[in-house]
Scaffold this motif. Structure first.
Motif, PDB file in Angstrom:
ATOM      1  N   GLU A 188       4.906   2.766   3.067  1.00 47.83           N
ATOM      2  CA  GLU A 188       6.365   2.701   2.970  1.00 47.83           C
ATOM      3  C   GLU A 188       7.002   2.510   4.344  1.00 47.83           C
ATOM      4  OE1 GLU A 188       7.365   6.317   0.996  1.00 47.83           O
ATOM      5  OE2 GLU A 188       6.015   5.900  -0.687  1.00 47.83           O
ATOM      6  N   ALA A 189       6.471   3.196   5.356  1.00 48.95           N
ATOM      7  CA  ALA A 189       7.013   3.057   6.703  1.00 48.95           C
ATOM      8  C   ALA A 189       6.769   1.654   7.253  1.00 48.95           C
ATOM      9  CB  ALA A 189       6.398   4.107   7.629  1.00 48.95           C
ATOM     10  N   ALA A 190       5.609   1.084   6.940  1.00 46.97           N
ATOM     11  CA  ALA A 190       5.316  -0.274   7.393  1.00 46.97           C
ATOM     12  C   ALA A 190       6.313  -1.271   6.808  1.00 46.97           C
ATOM     13  CB  ALA A 190       3.892  -0.662   7.021  1.00 46.97           C
ATOM     14  N   TYR A 191       6.700  -1.056   5.564  1.00 40.67           N
ATOM     15  CA  TYR A 191       7.672  -1.957   4.940  1.00 40.67           C
ATOM     16  C   TYR A 191       9.059  -1.799   5.556  1.00 40.67           C
ATOM     17  CZ  TYR A 191      10.578  -4.235   1.442  1.00 40.67           C
ATOM     18  OH  TYR A 191      11.483  -5.061   0.815  1.00 40.67           O
ATOM     19  N   ALA A 244       5.690  -5.869  10.998  1.00 37.66           N
ATOM     20  CA  ALA A 244       5.819  -4.944   9.872  1.00 37.66           C
ATOM     21  C   ALA A 244       5.329  -5.585   8.573  1.00 37.66           C
ATOM     22  CB  ALA A 244       7.264  -4.493   9.731  1.00 37.66           C
ATOM     23  N   GLY A 245       5.692  -6.828   8.322  1.00 44.61           N
ATOM     24  CA  GLY A 245       5.257  -7.503   7.100  1.00 44.61           C
ATOM     25  C   GLY A 245       3.759  -7.680   7.047  1.00 44.61           C
ATOM     26  N   TYR A 246       3.161  -8.045   8.173  1.00 47.10           N
ATOM     27  CA  TYR A 246       1.705  -8.189   8.264  1.00 47.10           C
ATOM     28  C   TYR A 246       1.015  -6.858   7.966  1.00 47.10           C
ATOM     29  CZ  TYR A 246      -2.839  -9.032  10.558  1.00 47.10           C
ATOM     30  OH  TYR A 246      -4.178  -9.141  10.838  1.00 47.10           O
ATOM     31  N   ALA A 247       1.519  -5.790   8.581  1.00 49.56           N
ATOM     32  CA  ALA A 247       0.925  -4.472   8.381  1.00 49.56           C
ATOM     33  C   ALA A 247       1.080  -4.009   6.939  1.00 49.56           C
ATOM     34  CB  ALA A 247       1.557  -3.459   9.336  1.00 49.56           C
ATOM     35  N   PHE A 248       2.257  -4.210   6.362  1.00 49.70           N
ATOM     36  CA  PHE A 248       2.491  -3.794   4.980  1.00 49.70           C
ATOM     37  C   PHE A 248       1.554  -4.532   4.026  1.00 49.70           C
ATOM     38  CE2 PHE A 248       4.697  -4.821   0.955  1.00 49.70           C
ATOM     39  CZ  PHE A 248       4.740  -3.549   0.410  1.00 49.70           C
ATOM     40  N   THR A 249       1.440  -5.835   4.181  1.00 49.94           N
ATOM     41  CA  THR A 249       0.604  -6.628   3.277  1.00 49.94           C
ATOM     42  C   THR A 249      -0.850  -6.208   3.359  1.00 49.94           C
ATOM     43  OG1 THR A 249       2.097  -8.523   3.537  1.00 49.94           O
ATOM     44  CG2 THR A 249      -0.108  -8.971   2.672  1.00 49.94           C
TER      45      THR A 249
END
Length: 641
Positions: free
Chosen positions: A407-410, A417-422
């Motif tokens: 959730e924090a990555a998003y 942030a998008g790379y980490a979330f995905t």
């Protein structure tokens, strides 16, 4: 109390190591385990005193270094970050000690093993209680030495020796960066004390220095060097290759190194130095990139591993990637929360796998298991609980910490942030798949073990099951009761000044969209369903898929060929250079023309001179005649000139 927490494991290590023959193996077990249990109890008291009660301060043990501008005390830094690490390290270590009494019961070198375990714990405690970078470095290197001794404990196995050397060498690569980082800190701030350095960072922020014709940011350079050290110790992408090979050590070692202690040292280092990293967005960008890549990479490799301990090892590598993602986006508190919860369910899984190996007569290949849930039901239940915690089952430990990272990555307002979330969401799917794959291949389906092995399968003794039960309770309770303190409404008071944030990520991640909040749960369910389909409903699918996708299967099975690549780029050239310097440099040049060469020529001359001493008078008369003739000839020629 804090001095006792630090020194009791050292006392146990010295007692077992120096007096093991006097007190015997049983005495070494009792002394070290008892002292660790007392240490764990004191650590929990300190946790509630500091984290909940609000106490903080320092305990000075002695003046350590006083040389010119360098003044270093051996002090214990007391704050929330310290006591969180204390309870993690001592709780897992004490349970590993207790578990090892049963697991290592037939080993002839138990006293040495328990001495190593206690020394490892002392080194880790020295690291996490450090009040300056020198003390942190000594603990850091002590952990490295102890891990070398523990991984190579069965030193008669060539594979164990190779794994210990590999862990030591790869960690030295990262430690080289750490040493440079500490040197840069001292030259920049003229101090190695945490408080002095952290207070001076805002003044140095934005300043540059010249290097190789470039102007480099001082703070960013320091952060990158520190992160290099963290990459090695925490087995991040590119410096991860030592982690799976470390499984050659006894299973309790795997739990101690890979669950809560050595591999989390890098996460702790970056959290401790958050006042520095907050002034270097570029360094945090790289931390996010490496962390997300590690989470994805390790999860892909874990999909196809067949050694039960290697699957869990790659799971550890992946979860450490999650922690670094949290640090990279500035959510240090969430990273430490996941470190805290991860310690319980990962130690549970490692010790549970040890119980399986113990029952299966030291067999570790899951392809030779199956159908064990009826024969070792206690271990099966504990492993299920650990798997639920790892995969993020609602209201278990991993559910609160791992989901918070996603959730924090998003919600993070950073470039990657998008790379980490995905990648973390995809890694959650693969984590669920390979975790349930381990459960299904090991405990369900038809037995694939030999009749001889099956006839000896038995549940582990209580001395091994009790630590599993305690860790199971921790897996259930480490999340919900603590979440409001670690990452919730009380986190500001809970952490105090131990961690510095300059963003609002700790507030913003609570407002993630519903689909983001539900995405880890959906991934968990999909992973479970796919694994059940592959290994229970239609067990022929994995074989057919591996045959149809042979290049991809081999790519993952061989761990992206990093070992082969490093062997080609680094190991072989180093071996060639070493052989060249040995044979040509040392053998031909130094031995041929240096001291050894001169000595050899002197011997050659003396051997030939000795031949003239025959003992016959006519030989000497002939030599005199030749000498006289040569003498007369010389003077005749000289006189003629």
């Amino acid at each position: 109390m804090y001095s006792a927490i630090l020194l009791l494991p050292l006392i146990g290590a010295l007692t077992a190591g120096l007096f093991g023959r006097v007190i015997g193996h049983r005495g070494a077990e009792i002394v070290t385990t008892s002292l660790l249990l007392v240490t764990a109890l004191l650590s929990w008291i300190a946790f509630f005193d500091v984290a909940i009660g609000g106490f903080s301060g320092k305990v000075e043990l002695l003046r350590w270094i006083d040389s010119g501008a360098l003044e270093v005390d051996w002090s214990i830094r007391i704050d929330t970050l310290t006591v969180v690490m204390l309870v993690v390290v001592t709780s897992v270590s004490s349970l590993v000690h207790l578990y090892s009494i049963g697991y290592m019961s037939h080993d002839p070198h138990r006293a040495r093993f328990f001495a190593y375990l206690s020394f490892f714990t002392f080194a880790m405690l020295m690291l996490v209680t450090a009040d300056n970078f020198v003390q942190l470095f000594f603990g850091w290197e002590g952990v490295g030495v102890a891990s070398y001794l523990l991984i190579g404990f069965w030193y008669k196995k060539p594979s164990a020796n190779a794994a210990a050397m590999k862990a030591f060498v790869v960690n030295r690569v990262g430690d080289f960066g750490l040493i440079l980082g500490l040197a840069a800190i001292f030259f920049t701030f003229d101090s190695l004390e945490f408080d002095a350095v952290f207070a001076a960072v805002p003044e140095i922020a934005g300043q540059t220095f010249a290097f190789a014709g470039m102007q480099l940011d001082i703070i960013t350079t320091i952060c990158l060097l520190l992160f290099m050290g963290a990459m090695g110790k925490s087995a991040q992408f590119l410096l991860h290759t030592w982690l799976p090979d470390a499984m050659e050590g006894p299973t309790p070692v795997s739990a101690l190194i890979h669950a809560a202690t050595m591999v989390t040292a890098g996460v702790f280092l970056l959290a401790r130095t958050s006042p520095i990293f907050e002034f270097s967005p570029d360094a945090l960008w790289l931390v996010t990139l490496i962390g997300a890549t590690t989470a994805f990479f390790a999860a892909t490799v874990g999909l196809v591993q067949n050694d039960i301990k290697r699957v869990i090892a790659y799971s550890t590598c992946s979860q450490l990637g999650y922690m670094f993602v949290a640090i990279g986006i500035g959510a240090y508190q969430i990273a430490i929360f996941h470190l805290f919860t991860h310690a319980f369910f990962k130690a549970l899984l490692f010790l549970g796998s040890g119980s399986v190996i113990h029952a299966m007569s030291d067999e570790q290949d899951m392809r030779k298991m199956g159908g064990l849930y009826k024969m070792i039901p206690g271990t099966w239940i504990m492993m299920i609980i650990g798997t639920l915690g790892l995969t993020g089952f609602p209201y278990l430990a991993g559910y609160f910490s791992k989901d918070a990272i996603i959730e924090a990555a998003y919600m993070a307002d950073v470039e990657l942030a998008g790379y980490a979330f995905t990648l973390t969401v995809v890694a959650a799917l693969m984590t669920s798949f390979y975790s349930w794959r381990l459960i299904f291949m090991t405990f369900h389906g038809e037995s694939r073990a030999s009749n001889e092995v099956i006839s000896h399968v038995h549940e582990s003794p209580w001395v091994m099951l009790i630590p599993l039960i305690v860790l199971s309770v921790g897996t259930v309770l480490a999340g919900f009761p603590f979440k409001e303190f670690f990452v919730g409404h009380y986190q500001a008071d809970f952490w105090g000044a131990a961690i510095v944030n300059q963003t609002n990520i700790m507030d913003e991640f609570h407002h993630a969209p519903a689909w983001v909040v539900w995405s880890p749960f959906v991934m968990m369910v999909l992973g479970f369903a796919t694994s059940w389909l592959f290994y229970i409903a239609k067990p022929d699918i994995p074989k057919n898929l591996a045959r149809e996708q042979q290049p991809l299967y081999q790519f993952l099975l061989n761990k992206w060929y990093f070992d082969e690549l490093y062997n080609l780029i680094f190991v072989r050239p180093a071996m060639w250079l070493g052989n060249f310097l040995w044979k040509k440099g040392d053998g031909f040049v130094i031995d041929g023309f240096g001291p050894n060469g001169i000595a050899a020529r002197v011997l050659d001359v003396t051997r030939n001179v000795v031949k003239l001493q025959t003992g016959y008078v006519y030989h000497y008369a002939f030599a005199m005649l030749i000498g006289v003739a040569a003498f007369i000839t010389y003077y005749s020629l000289m006189g003629a000139n």
